[in-house]
Design a protein around this motif. Structure first.
Motif, short mmCIF file in Angstrom:
data_model
loop_
_atom_site.label_atom_id
_atom_site.label_comp_id
_atom_site.label_asym_id
_atom_site.label_seq_id
_atom_site.Cartn_x
_atom_site.Cartn_y
_atom_site.Cartn_z
N LEU A 37 -26.11 76.24 76.42
CA LEU A 37 -26.07 74.92 75.80
C LEU A 37 -24.97 74.13 76.51
O LEU A 37 -23.80 74.46 76.39
CB LEU A 37 -25.80 75.02 74.30
CG LEU A 37 -26.06 73.75 73.46
CD1 LEU A 37 -26.31 74.11 72.00
CD2 LEU A 37 -24.90 72.77 73.55
N THR A 38 -25.37 73.12 77.26
CA THR A 38 -24.41 72.33 78.03
C THR A 38 -24.74 70.84 77.89
O THR A 38 -25.86 70.47 77.51
CB THR A 38 -24.43 72.71 79.52
OG1 THR A 38 -25.76 72.55 80.03
CG2 THR A 38 -23.99 74.15 79.72
N GLU A 57 -36.58 75.43 78.08
CA GLU A 57 -35.44 74.65 78.54
C GLU A 57 -35.65 73.21 78.07
O GLU A 57 -36.52 72.51 78.58
CB GLU A 57 -35.32 74.71 80.06
CG GLU A 57 -35.07 76.11 80.60
CD GLU A 57 -35.14 76.17 82.10
OE1 GLU A 57 -34.09 75.97 82.75
OE2 GLU A 57 -36.24 76.39 82.63
N GLU A 58 -34.85 72.82 77.11
CA GLU A 58 -35.00 71.48 76.54
C GLU A 58 -33.93 70.55 77.10
O GLU A 58 -32.74 70.87 77.10
CB GLU A 58 -34.88 71.53 75.02
CG GLU A 58 -35.09 70.18 74.36
CD GLU A 58 -35.06 70.25 72.83
OE1 GLU A 58 -35.41 69.25 72.19
OE2 GLU A 58 -34.69 71.32 72.31
N VAL A 59 -34.37 69.41 77.59
CA VAL A 59 -33.47 68.38 78.09
C VAL A 59 -33.75 67.11 77.29
O VAL A 59 -34.84 66.56 77.34
CB VAL A 59 -33.69 68.11 79.60
CG1 VAL A 59 -32.71 67.05 80.09
CG2 VAL A 59 -33.54 69.39 80.40
N THR A 60 -32.76 66.67 76.53
CA THR A 60 -32.97 65.51 75.67
C THR A 60 -31.69 64.70 75.55
O THR A 60 -30.59 65.20 75.84
CB THR A 60 -33.44 65.96 74.27
OG1 THR A 60 -33.80 64.82 73.49
CG2 THR A 60 -32.35 66.74 73.55
N GLN A 95 -26.87 63.67 78.03
CA GLN A 95 -27.97 64.54 77.63
C GLN A 95 -27.43 65.92 77.26
O GLN A 95 -26.33 66.31 77.63
CB GLN A 95 -28.99 64.69 78.76
CG GLN A 95 -29.77 63.42 79.07
CD GLN A 95 -30.83 63.67 80.13
OE1 GLN A 95 -30.60 64.38 81.10
NE2 GLN A 95 -32.00 63.08 79.93
N VAL A 96 -28.25 66.65 76.52
CA VAL A 96 -27.93 68.03 76.20
C VAL A 96 -29.02 68.92 76.80
O VAL A 96 -30.20 68.58 76.77
CB VAL A 96 -27.81 68.25 74.68
CG1 VAL A 96 -29.10 67.91 73.95
CG2 VAL A 96 -27.39 69.69 74.38
N TYR A 97 -28.59 70.03 77.37
CA TYR A 97 -29.52 71.02 77.94
C TYR A 97 -29.39 72.29 77.11
O TYR A 97 -28.30 72.84 76.95
CB TYR A 97 -29.16 71.30 79.40
CG TYR A 97 -29.88 72.50 79.99
CD1 TYR A 97 -31.14 72.37 80.56
CD2 TYR A 97 -29.30 73.77 79.97
CE1 TYR A 97 -31.80 73.46 81.09
CE2 TYR A 97 -29.95 74.86 80.50
CZ TYR A 97 -31.20 74.71 81.06
OH TYR A 97 -31.85 75.80 81.59
N SER A 150 -20.96 65.76 66.78
CA SER A 150 -20.03 66.06 67.87
C SER A 150 -20.61 67.24 68.63
O SER A 150 -21.53 67.91 68.16
CB SER A 150 -18.65 66.42 67.31
OG SER A 150 -18.70 67.66 66.62
N LYS A 151 -20.09 67.50 69.81
CA LYS A 151 -20.61 68.60 70.61
C LYS A 151 -20.45 69.94 69.90
O LYS A 151 -21.35 70.78 69.90
CB LYS A 151 -19.92 68.63 71.98
CG LYS A 151 -20.28 67.43 72.86
CD LYS A 151 -19.56 67.50 74.20
CE LYS A 151 -19.93 66.31 75.07
NZ LYS A 151 -19.25 66.34 76.39
#
Length: 260
Positions: A135-136, A95-98, A141-143, A106-107
């Motif tokens: 992917l949210t 689980e990457e949070v950055t 931030q992106v998770y 873009s998203k």
């Protein structure tokens, strides 16, 4: 000639008959009162039984809600910091949070880029070596949640040294255990010391990680390498640099007894 009525004649009978309804009325009232008290006792008893049943049902409902809530959180919750979870079956969940920079991607572009990376890796290393689970975006931030077939797949994709297996297998893979270790007790990290790994680690499992992340292992942690580590709980270690430099990394060893 007027006849004299004998004593105890009809007049006396009328007197006794007149008194009889009075005695019957008292008895009836006493009987009604007794019945009323009995009904009141039955009502009170039924209310007590109903109250006990309601309390029991409420306690059961609270228990079910707590368990269901825990299950939902454990299955659908997301980590607040980047976390690697090593599963009992050998799988790895990352689980990457950055931070997410919309000026670079873009998203939609970032999601497509991530999907293409995974697709290309799977084409080379085997189907479902990596799976994108979520992917949210949240507050700048992106998770990203991904699962890997095993630690080898994770190491190949991330380019970070990663191992999960027996101590003996780690030695055969070339990992060097001549570093200071701390024992863990009551979810705390003990004093660093030199160990005799062949004696102390025999029969145990080892996770090796070279990232500044939180690591969860499927068992009880007994030893952790001293540098850059903090023990969070019985199966969780936090890895971070003392000076806060996330670009620097250390090879961290976590020795644990796998759960049965």
């Amino acid at each position: 000639m007027t006849q004299r009525r004998p004593a105890g004649g009809k007049g006396g009978m009328r007197t006794r008959n007149a008194a009889s309804p009075t005695r019957q009325g008292v008895a009836a009232k006493e009987l009604q009162a007794a019945r009323r008290k009995k009904r009141q006792k039955e009502v009170m008893r039924n209310r007590i039984i109903l109250g006990v049943v309601c309390v029991a049902l409420l306690a059961l409902l609270v228990t079910l809600v707590v368990k269901l809530g825990g299950a939902i959180l454990s299955s659908g919750g997301t980590a607040d910091t980047s976390t690697i979870t090593f599963s009992k079956d050998g799988q790895v969940v990352f689980e990457e949070v950055t931070d997410f920079d919309t000026q670079t991607y873009s998203k939609s572009e970032f999601k497509k880029y991530t999907q293409n990376l995974i697709k290309e890796f799977n084409e080379t290393n085997g189907e479902k070596s990596i799976s994108l689970k979520r992917l949210t975006y949240r507050k700048g931030q992106v998770y990203i949640k991904t699962t890997y077939k095993d630690a080898e797949s994770y190491a190949a994709f991330s380019s970070y040294s990663t191992y999960n297996g027996s101590y003996e297998g780690a030695v055969n893979a070339g990992y060097d255990f001549s570093v200071l270790f701390c024992t863990t007790e009551n979810d705390t990290k003990g004093t660093a010391r030199a160990v005799t790994p062949d004696e102390e680690f025999a029969g145990m499992n080892v996770v090796v990680v070279s990232e500044n992340v939180t690591v969860k292992v499927p068992g009880q942690i007994y030893y952790v390498s001293e540098k850059s580590t903090d023990v969070v709980d019985a199966n969780t270690v936090s890895i971070k640099q003392a000076d806060g430099n996330n670009d620097a990394t250390d090879l961290v060893y976590i020795v644990y007894q796998p759960e049965k």
